[in-house]
Design a protein around this motif. Structure first.
Motif, short mmCIF file in Angstrom:
data_model
loop_
_atom_site.label_atom_id
_atom_site.label_comp_id
_atom_site.label_asym_id
_atom_site.label_seq_id
_atom_site.Cartn_x
_atom_site.Cartn_y
_atom_site.Cartn_z
N TYR A 69 0.87 -1.17 0.00
CA TYR A 69 0.00 0.00 0.00
C TYR A 69 0.91 1.23 0.00
O TYR A 69 1.90 1.25 0.74
CB TYR A 69 -0.89 0.03 1.25
N SER B 155 -7.80 -9.69 3.93
CA SER B 155 -8.66 -8.88 3.05
C SER B 155 -7.87 -8.37 1.85
O SER B 155 -8.40 -8.27 0.75
CB SER B 155 -9.22 -7.67 3.81
N THR B 156 -6.61 -8.08 2.09
CA THR B 156 -5.75 -7.60 1.00
C THR B 156 -5.68 -8.63 -0.11
O THR B 156 -5.75 -8.30 -1.30
CB THR B 156 -4.34 -7.29 1.54
N LYS C 159 -8.85 -8.57 -2.08
CA LYS C 159 -8.91 -7.35 -2.90
C LYS C 159 -7.98 -7.44 -4.10
O LYS C 159 -8.27 -6.91 -5.17
CB LYS C 159 -8.58 -6.12 -2.06
N LEU D 207 -7.94 -3.46 -4.98
CA LEU D 207 -6.74 -2.88 -4.35
C LEU D 207 -6.48 -1.45 -4.80
O LEU D 207 -6.11 -0.59 -4.03
CB LEU D 207 -5.50 -3.68 -4.75
N ARG D 208 -6.71 -1.25 -6.10
CA ARG D 208 -6.36 0.05 -6.67
C ARG D 208 -7.13 1.19 -6.02
O ARG D 208 -6.70 2.32 -6.03
CB ARG D 208 -6.60 0.04 -8.18
N PHE D 209 -8.32 0.87 -5.45
CA PHE D 209 -9.10 1.93 -4.80
C PHE D 209 -8.52 2.31 -3.44
O PHE D 209 -9.01 3.21 -2.79
CB PHE D 209 -10.56 1.50 -4.66
N GLU D 210 -7.53 1.56 -3.00
CA GLU D 210 -6.92 1.85 -1.69
C GLU D 210 -5.45 2.14 -1.83
O GLU D 210 -4.68 1.96 -0.89
CB GLU D 210 -7.15 0.66 -0.76
N ASN D 211 -5.07 2.53 -3.04
CA ASN D 211 -3.67 2.86 -3.27
C ASN D 211 -2.76 1.66 -3.00
O ASN D 211 -1.63 1.81 -2.52
CB ASN D 211 -3.27 4.07 -2.40
N GLY D 212 -3.28 0.47 -3.29
CA GLY D 212 -2.46 -0.72 -3.14
C GLY D 212 -2.13 -1.28 -4.51
O GLY D 212 -2.83 -1.00 -5.49
N ARG E 32 -17.66 -8.18 0.40
CA ARG E 32 -16.70 -7.50 1.26
C ARG E 32 -17.12 -7.53 2.72
O ARG E 32 -18.30 -7.68 3.04
CB ARG E 32 -16.55 -6.04 0.82
#
Ligand code: ATP
Length: 247
Positions: free
Chosen positions: A14, A45-46, A49, A55-60, A91
């Motif tokens: 992240y 959860s990661t 995602k 993931l991309r929505f959480e800057n991961g 989710r």
């Protein structure tokens, strides 16, 4: 119909430096029921995602590794495309529309699927209510007034409208009374058996998950520390409470 998922050497970060997963490999065979276990913050959860494109929505982002679905690479695809391929992610937190009724929540899910095929026939509703009779009884109630267990059922029911081939459910039992949590897992097991869907659950309730899953993986601080069939993990669980947050 179920699908296969194969993750090889997945590392996720992240931002610039927070390592959430390191070199994780995991397989869900066609029609399999697999549990991903571990304490809070272990990276469960990661992983979901990373598979479902969230993931991309959480800057991961995946820094390394490969994700294959039915033998084809899917890393980097957007979530709507993954959903069309049959990958559905329920989710944590039961995302339902609280101001819409049960039936409207299901209709909205069906509407979202319209791009995938012709209008869904009525028997799809019957099929879903067949798994969740308590939802049928409450089909006219606002989702916000449902119990936690019923909301979880509705979230799973919504995902079923997308006709998934791989259903991933994050913390289905969180905050639920043991009896309700057990009921939800029994329904997941039935869906797995009857529809041949592949299922990957993330759970902190180890014994509940391993009662239904055939195989399990244990994450600790982003790394896989154990894996094995449910029976052998249940045995080893006694030795390894520290990995599992004492559940
Ligand atoms: P939980 O059961 O609490 O959801 P988990 O095993 O699912 O735990 P993750 O949510 O995957 O764990 O988190 C793994 C690690 O990544 C944790 O250290 C967490 O703080 C960090 N993390 C998760 N989401 C983000 C984010 N959006 N930005 C930065 N760090 C994050």
């Amino acid at each position: 119909m179920g699908a296969s998922l194969k993750i090889t050497g997945l590392s996720v970060i992240y931002g610039a430096a927070i390592e959430a997963l390191e070199n994780v490999s995991l397989t869900v065979p066609e029609g399999g029921f697999v549990a991903l276990l571990g304490a809070n913050g272990a990276g469960k959860s990661t992983l979901l995602k990373a598979v479902s494109g969230l993931l991309r929505f959480e800057n991961g982002r995946a820094r390394a590794g490969k994700i294959e679905y039915n033998g084809k690479p899917i890393g980097g695809l957007p979530s709507y495309q993954l959903a069309r391929l049959g990958i559905l992610h329920v989710r944590e937190g039961r995302f339902v529309f609280p101001n819409m009724t049960v039936e409207e929540n299901l209709e909205a899910a069906a509407f979202a699927q319209a791009g995938r095929g012709p209008k869904l026939p009525g028997h799809v509703y019957d099929e879903i209510f067949g798994y969740f009779p308590s939802l049928e009884r409450r089909r006219g109630s606002l989702a916000g007034y449902l119990s936690g267990g019923e909301q979880q059922m509705l979230a799973i029911g919504r995902a079923l409208f997308a006709q998934p081939e791989l259903l991933m459910v994050d913390e289905a039992s969180l905050g639920l009374a043991p009896k309700i949590a057990a009921e939800i897992f029994e329904i997941l097991a039935r869906i797995n058996r009857e529809r041949g869907l592949s299922i990957l659950v993330v759970e902190q309730n180890v014994s509940l998950a391993l009662r239904h899953a055939a195989y399990g993986y244990v994450l600790e601080s982003g790394k896989l520390v154990q894996e094995g069939n449910a029976e052998s993990l249940m045995d080893r669980e006694k030795l390894s409470k520290r990995y599992l947050g004492g559940s």
